[in-house]
Design an enzyme around this catalytic site. Structure first.
Site, PDB file in Angstrom:
ATOM      1  N   ARG A  37       0.904  -1.203  -0.111  1.00 54.25           N
ATOM      2  CA  ARG A  37      -0.069  -0.060   0.093  1.00 54.25           C
ATOM      3  C   ARG A  37       0.685   1.327   0.076  1.00 54.25           C
ATOM      4  NH1 ARG A  37      -4.997  -1.314   4.058  1.00 54.25           N
ATOM      5  NH2 ARG A  37      -6.137  -2.277   2.471  1.00 54.25           N
ATOM      6  N   LYS A 195     -16.376 -18.916   5.335  1.00 56.19           N
ATOM      7  CA  LYS A 195     -17.981 -18.912   5.574  1.00 56.19           C
ATOM      8  C   LYS A 195     -18.813 -18.004   4.356  1.00 56.19           C
ATOM      9  CE  LYS A 195     -17.799 -18.312  10.300  1.00 56.19           C
ATOM     10  NZ  LYS A 195     -17.988 -17.361  11.685  1.00 56.19           N
ATOM     11  N   GLY A 348      -7.029  -9.898   1.310  1.00 52.82           N
ATOM     12  CA  GLY A 348      -5.792 -10.174   2.128  1.00 52.82           C
ATOM     13  C   GLY A 348      -5.145 -11.755   1.874  1.00 52.82           C
ATOM     14  N   GLY A 371     -11.675  -4.830   2.445  1.00 52.38           N
ATOM     15  CA  GLY A 371     -12.979  -4.518   2.808  1.00 52.38           C
ATOM     16  C   GLY A 371     -13.751  -3.730   1.501  1.00 52.38           C
TER      17      GLY A 371
HETATM   18  C1  3PG Z   1      -8.253  -1.922   5.485  1.00 56.23           C
HETATM   19  O1  3PG Z   1      -7.274  -2.433   6.042  1.00 56.23           O
HETATM   20  O2  3PG Z   1      -9.271  -2.774   5.525  1.00 56.23           O
HETATM   21  C2  3PG Z   1      -8.423  -0.335   5.314  1.00 56.23           C
HETATM   22  O3  3PG Z   1      -7.221   0.184   5.559  1.00 56.23           O
HETATM   23  C3  3PG Z   1      -9.760   0.035   6.257  1.00 56.23           C
HETATM   24  O4  3PG Z   1      -9.436  -0.181   7.531  1.00 56.23           O
HETATM   25  P1  3PG Z   1     -10.395  -0.356   8.571  1.00 56.23           P
HETATM   26  O5  3PG Z   1     -11.154  -1.496   8.407  1.00 56.23           O
HETATM   27  O6  3PG Z   1      -9.936  -0.260  10.163  1.00 56.23           O
HETATM   28  O7  3PG Z   1     -11.510   0.966   8.605  1.00 56.23           O
END
Ligand code: 3PG
Ligand code: MG
Length: 398
Positions: A37, A195, A348, A371
């Protein structure tokens, strides 16, 4: 999607605030474990510097308590890495909302973890207005945080004189839109993970769109159950079998398919010492745990991928971290690497698999979003993107 891009704006002499997503994994000693990132955020910063802007960069790191600084929440290690990559000194400024920021054109400062500011998570309007006052141009390059409406991802975009997308944000949105909005067919999605429940919305959304929906991991086990196959003591969600059936029915009606594993790799324990057995799907025993797809299934998936026009990959199909259960994901990765399709991966575990099987350079696009990537696949509107689109409208009619 219509938004202003940083490259559309004359940045010379302007105060430019870049919101990046520098939320990278660190070990207990604060050492950065994966700097993807950070490196992905450099082009926006370099561009702004090269075009004579006075550059401020901020990001969140972790989920600190607002108003309570502690060293492990500091952007200090990330700032050092950025300084290394840029080959110049980069100061880190704390308490920047209250004290303001001084930075000259052609210079850069980092602004300490924005989630330390009280009101950041709640997208507090007063905080957002104060942050907006610091800049002439707000650049959101934080695709990984685009699913969050917070003061530095959303509120500030409302109040800054100009709000635009940085090159990483733009590239992510371009690649994901290309894969999902006007895909080259066949469109194959791989959705795997432990899941069904956490990915149910995505599965349903994709069931409406894709030609092949390859499921893997615990999700595949639930689909196998729905087909009446034995799964022994494998991870599954029996209460979601009905939902799995609905998804398969929906797909079949469109002439599309959820290919179910015909052979699997099982073991009696989940461990690196486990003895792995290859069995036909219908021969799974009561004390078996399914930990990977078998070679026939992997070959079938590879064929589907070789005929695809677009492949969207989220999730490994087996426990690829353990050698004897890594074959399925490895074969899938190889198929994706060799496919002529437009291939995109995110999340991830998927990134770890892409790196483990060394296919980074053969992927057409790798998303920095976790996310945010999933929510985009779900067809949800990302609040940080929505506000950029709104601002582009007002900009155009000014
Ligand atoms: C992540 O790593 O998913 C993003 O940087 C968002 O982070 P957060 O889930 O803590 O909002
Ligand atoms: Mg997260």
């Amino acid at each position: 999607m219509q938004f202003i891009r940083m490259s559309d704006i004359d940045l010379a002499g302007k105060k430019v605030l870049i919101r990046a997503d520098l939320n990278v994994p660190q070990n207990d000693a604060g050492v950065i474990m994966d700097d993807t990132r950070i490196t992905a955020s450099i082009p926006a910063i370099q561009y702004a510097l090269d075009h004579g802007a006075a550059v401020m960069v901020t990001s969140h790191l972790g989920r600190p308590l607002e108003g309570q600084f502690s060293h492990e929440d500091s952007l200090a290690p990330i700032t050092l890495r950025i300084a290394d990559l840029l080959g110049r000194k980069v100061p880190l400024v704390s308490d920047w909302v209250e004290n303001g920021v001084r930075v000259a054109p052609g210079e850069i400062v980092m602004l300490e973890n924005c989630r330390l500011n009280i009101g950041e998570k709640a997208n507090d309007e007063n905080l957002a207005k104060k942050i907006a006052k610091l800049c002439d141009v707000y650049v959101n390059d934080a695709f990984g945080t685009a699913h969050r409406a917070e003061a530095t991802t959303h509120g500030v975009a409302k109040f800054a004189p100009i709000a635009c997308a940085g090159p990483l944000m733009a590239a992510e949105l371009d690649a994901l839109s290309k894969a999902l909005q006007s895909p080259q067919r066949q469109l194959v999605a791989i959705v795997a993970g432990s899941k069904v429940s956490t990915k149910l919305t995505i599965l349903k959304k994709l069931a409406d769109k894709v030609d092949q929906l390859i499921v893997g991991g615990g999700i595949a086990n639930t689909f196998m159950l729905a087909k009446g196959l034995p799964i022994g003591k494998s991870l599954a969600e029996p209460n979601l079998v009905e939902q799995a059936r609905e998804i398969m029915a929906l797909m079949e009606k469109r002439g599309a398919e959820v290919p179910i594993p015909e052979d699997v790799i099982v073991a009696n324990e989940f461990s690196s010492h486990a003895r792995a057995n290859k069995v036909l799907a219908q021969d799974v025993q009561d004390d078996d745990m399914i930990l990977d797809i078998g070679p026939r299934t992997a070959a079938r998936f590879a064929t589907l991928i070789s005929h695809a026009g677009t492949v969207v990959w989220n999730g490994p199909v087996g426990v690829f971290e353990i050698e004897q259960f890594s074959g399925g994901t490895k074969m899938l990765a190889a198929a994706i690497a060799h496919s002529p399709a437009f291939t995109i991966g995110g999340g991830g575990d998927t990134l770890s698999a892409i790196s483990k099987f060394q296919i980074t350079n053969q992927m057409d696009y790798i998303s920095t979003g976790g996310g945010a990537f999933l929510e985009f696949l779900e067809g949800r509107t990302l609040p940080a993107v929505e506000i950029l689109v709104q601002r582009a409208h007002t900009f155009a009619t000014q």
